[in-house]
Design an enzyme around this catalytic site. Structure first.
Site, PDB file in Angstrom:
ATOM      1  CE  LYS A  95      17.871  28.960  90.884  1.00  0.00           C
ATOM      2  NZ  LYS A  95      16.676  29.763  91.202  1.00  0.00           N
ATOM      3  CG  ASP A 126      21.056  25.978  95.730  1.00  0.00           C
ATOM      4  OD1 ASP A 126      20.737  24.894  95.203  1.00  0.00           O
ATOM      5  OD2 ASP A 126      20.270  26.937  95.823  1.00  0.00           O
ATOM      6  CG  ASP A 164      16.568  25.355  96.821  1.00  0.00           C
ATOM      7  OD1 ASP A 164      17.716  25.791  96.595  1.00  0.00           O
ATOM      8  OD2 ASP A 164      15.555  25.826  96.282  1.00  0.00           O
ATOM      9  CG  ASP A 173      17.170  26.154  93.087  1.00  0.00           C
ATOM     10  OD1 ASP A 173      18.234  26.347  93.707  1.00  0.00           O
ATOM     11  OD2 ASP A 173      16.149  26.856  93.242  1.00  0.00           O
ATOM     12  NE  ARG A 174      20.834  30.287  93.675  1.00  0.00           N
ATOM     13  CZ  ARG A 174      21.141  31.561  93.909  1.00  0.00           C
ATOM     14  NH1 ARG A 174      22.407  31.916  94.062  1.00  0.00           N
ATOM     15  NH2 ARG A 174      20.201  32.475  93.998  1.00  0.00           N
ATOM     16  CB  SER A 221      17.512  29.408  97.947  1.00  0.00           C
ATOM     17  OG  SER A 221      18.289  29.161  96.827  1.00  0.00           O
ATOM     18  CG  HIS A 222      21.601  31.139  97.782  1.00  0.00           C
ATOM     19  ND1 HIS A 222      20.404  31.272  97.118  1.00  0.00           N
ATOM     20  CD2 HIS A 222      22.013  32.375  98.074  1.00  0.00           C
ATOM     21  CE1 HIS A 222      20.117  32.550  96.993  1.00  0.00           C
ATOM     22  NE2 HIS A 222      21.077  33.254  97.574  1.00  0.00           N
TER      23      HIS A 222
END
Ligand code: G16
Length: 544
Positions: A377, A278, A280, A282-283, A114-115
């Site tokens: 998300k 981010d 991947d 999703d944010r 992720s982030h």
């Protein structure tokens, strides 16, 4: 071909059971059998049926390609009929969710931390998503975790690496592997949800934006959708090439790591909209000219306006937010006469609500917003919904925020993070806090009196499963609150998150300084939890 496991530690060691995916340092993942133990544990738990399809993709970070090649061979050995892989090993998390749903896959492996930063000394991760396209629920992640503790072999086939950069199909043993364009299906879905003509008209009348892909996965998606399809000028998307180390940055779209964007948006040369996503994809981060929108407010503002977008007209059945997310969305739900669900932190808790049609839009304070179009998300989706709303309403982000607060009131909100603190101290803080809960009601902290304090537990309204210990809530008599949680996504020590919130009526102070408005809640949080005493820290590392 059967490989015997020799890794002494179980992959999940140190992570709580039920964590959606495995997230560790690259060096840990590079140990022999390490990723393989996790992937085989997934396959042993989900047992692919004959004909099953598996999706594999990641955010392009360091070690992505190696794990994908191995996962393809293992999928072949475990009986998958078809494996769909994003070209270059790339699939944003929401795009992977869509591909799983669109092609009827039984699930997918998403390779991402992720982030978190990427590179040889940074982080890597793998998570499994189920057939609805969403993160595996706790029943599945718990079984995978348990399996990693007993696993003693993994299955693979003897086959060379395939060319991940060439579209088309190849065979690996008895399995067909299809390399897909990672952007095409997702971009097509976005066109069905939003009024691209209205956005194009706004762009041609001079509306400008900057989208910061942070050297991560959304670059190709943003170039295609924002610049090619919507007509934003080239250069609108910055840091648009996915890099294995994200250019050395932390691909977390917040006010610390997307500071350049924030400074631009607060300065004289600000475009109309600033946005970022981010690692991947999703944010999301949304900043108007001179106006930062908190993720909690963004959820509420999007929910209040979502029916402007064509695919959502007359379709807002409910809103869902995670417990630490501010109550701004609840005000919208109350005004609209629809339910607002309060879930534990983690997107997986929204899956049942979306599947059952109980919620249409969901969001979290951690910069995630999404809807029932996929089961993750979705950063770019949130940006496109903002664009659609601004295009149709013909107002700026700042005007929209002010009109929203004037109607619903404003939830002042901040999150204080204490990062990389000693895990034993963090656990002691939470244990002491939990033990002190029964004695808190009635106690005063400055002008605040505790009305209620508990450890948040959630009963899923669809499958009635119960999730306990999902964070400590302290609610004050004036309606403000503080929430304490340990992060489930850090890879170093423990991260304590303290969430602070205070509601201001529509006729109150709507444009005040957040830190000043939360002064008493901040002091109360330290007094209640003994943050300085337990952690030795007198100030948070990150305030968002
Ligand atoms: C993950 C989950 C999110 C959740 C976040 C919480 O985010 O997908 O639903 O809000 O973790 O993080 P923490 O436990 O650190 O507060 P991501 O973007 O890392 O996948």
């Amino acid at each position: 071909m059967i490989r015997t496991v020799t890794v002494p530690t179980t992959p999940y060691e140190g992570q709580a059971p039920g964590t959606s995916g495995l997230r560790k340092k690259v060096r840990v993942f590079q140990q022999p059998n390490y990723a393989e133990n996790f992937i085989q544990s997934v396959f042993d738990v989900v047992r692919p049926a004959p004909g099953a399809v598996l999706v594999i993709g990641g955010d392009g970070r360091f070690h992505n390609r190696e794990v994908i090649q191995q996962a393809i061979r293992m999928a072949a050995a475990n009986g998958y009929a078809r494996v769909l892989v994003g070209r270059g090993g790339i699939l944003s998390t929401p795009a992977a969710s869509h591909v799983i749903r669109k092609y009827g896959a039984s699930g997918g492996l998403i390779l991402s931390a992720s982030h978190n930063p990427g590179g040889p000394d940074e982080d890597f991760g793998i998570k499994y998503n189920i057939a609805n396209g969403g993160p595996a629920p706790e029943s599945v992640t718990g079984a995978i975790h348990a399996r990693t503790e007993t696993i003693d072999r993994w299955l693979t086939v003897k086959a060379d690496d395939i060319d991940l950069d060439k579209l088309g199909e190849v065979r690996v043993a008895d399995t067909t592997v299809a390399i897909l364009d990672p952007v095409a299906d997702y971009a097509e879905l976005m066109e069905t949800l939003f009024d691209f003509d209205a956005i194009r008209a706004m762009v041609s009348s001079g509306f400008t934006m900057r989208f910061d892909a942070m050297g991560a996965v959304t670059g190709p998606y943003a170039h295609e959708i924002l610049e090619k399809r919507l007509g934003f000028e080239q250069g609108t998307v910055v840091h648009g090439t996915p890099l294995e180390d994200f250019g050395g940055h932390h691909p977390d779209p917040n006010l610390i790591h997307a500071r350049d964007l924030y400074d631009l948006m607060m300065g004289p040369d600000a475009p109309d909209l600033g946005a970022a996503s981010d690692g991947d994809g999703d944010r999301n981060l949304i900043i108007g000219r001179g106006r930062f929108v908190t993720p909690s407010d963004s959820l509420a503002m999007l929910a209040a306006n979502i029916e402007i977008a064509p695919a959502y007209r007359g379709r807002l059945t409910g809103i869902a937010r995670s417990m630490p997310t501010s109550g701004a969305a609840d005000r919208v739900a109350t005004a609209f006469g629809i339910p607002c669900y309060e879930t534990p932190t983690g997107w997986k808790f929204f899956g049942n609500l979306l599947d059952a049609g109980k919620a249409t839009i969901c969001g979290e304070e951690s910069a995630g917003t999404g809807s029932d179009h996929v089961r993750e998300k979705d950063g770019l989706w949130a940006v496109l919904l903002w664009l659609n709303i601004l295009a149709v309403r013909g107002i700026s982000v700042d005007e929209l925020a002010k009109s929203h607060w004037a109607r619903f009131g404003r939830n002042y909100y901040a999150r204080h993070d204490y990062e990389a603190i000693d895990k034993t101290n963090a656990d002691a803080l939470m244990a002491e806090l939990k033990a002190a809960l029964p004695a808190l009601p009635g106690k005063t902290f400055g002008p605040l009196t505790v009305a209620h304090a508990d450890s948040f537990a959630y009963t899923d309204p669809v499958d009635h499963s119960v999730s306990e210990n999902q964070g400590i809530r302290v609610l004050f008599e004036d309606g403000s609150r503080v929430v304490f949680r340990l992060s489930g996504t850090g890879t170093q020590g423990a991260t304590l998150r303290v969430y602070l919130e205070r509601y201001e009526q529509p006729l109150g102070h709507l444009d005040a300084e957040t830190a000043a408005m939360l002064e008493h809640q901040i002091a109360a949080a330290d007094a209640i939890a003994g943050i300085a005493r337990h952690t030795g820290r007198t100030a948070p590392d990150v305030i968002t």
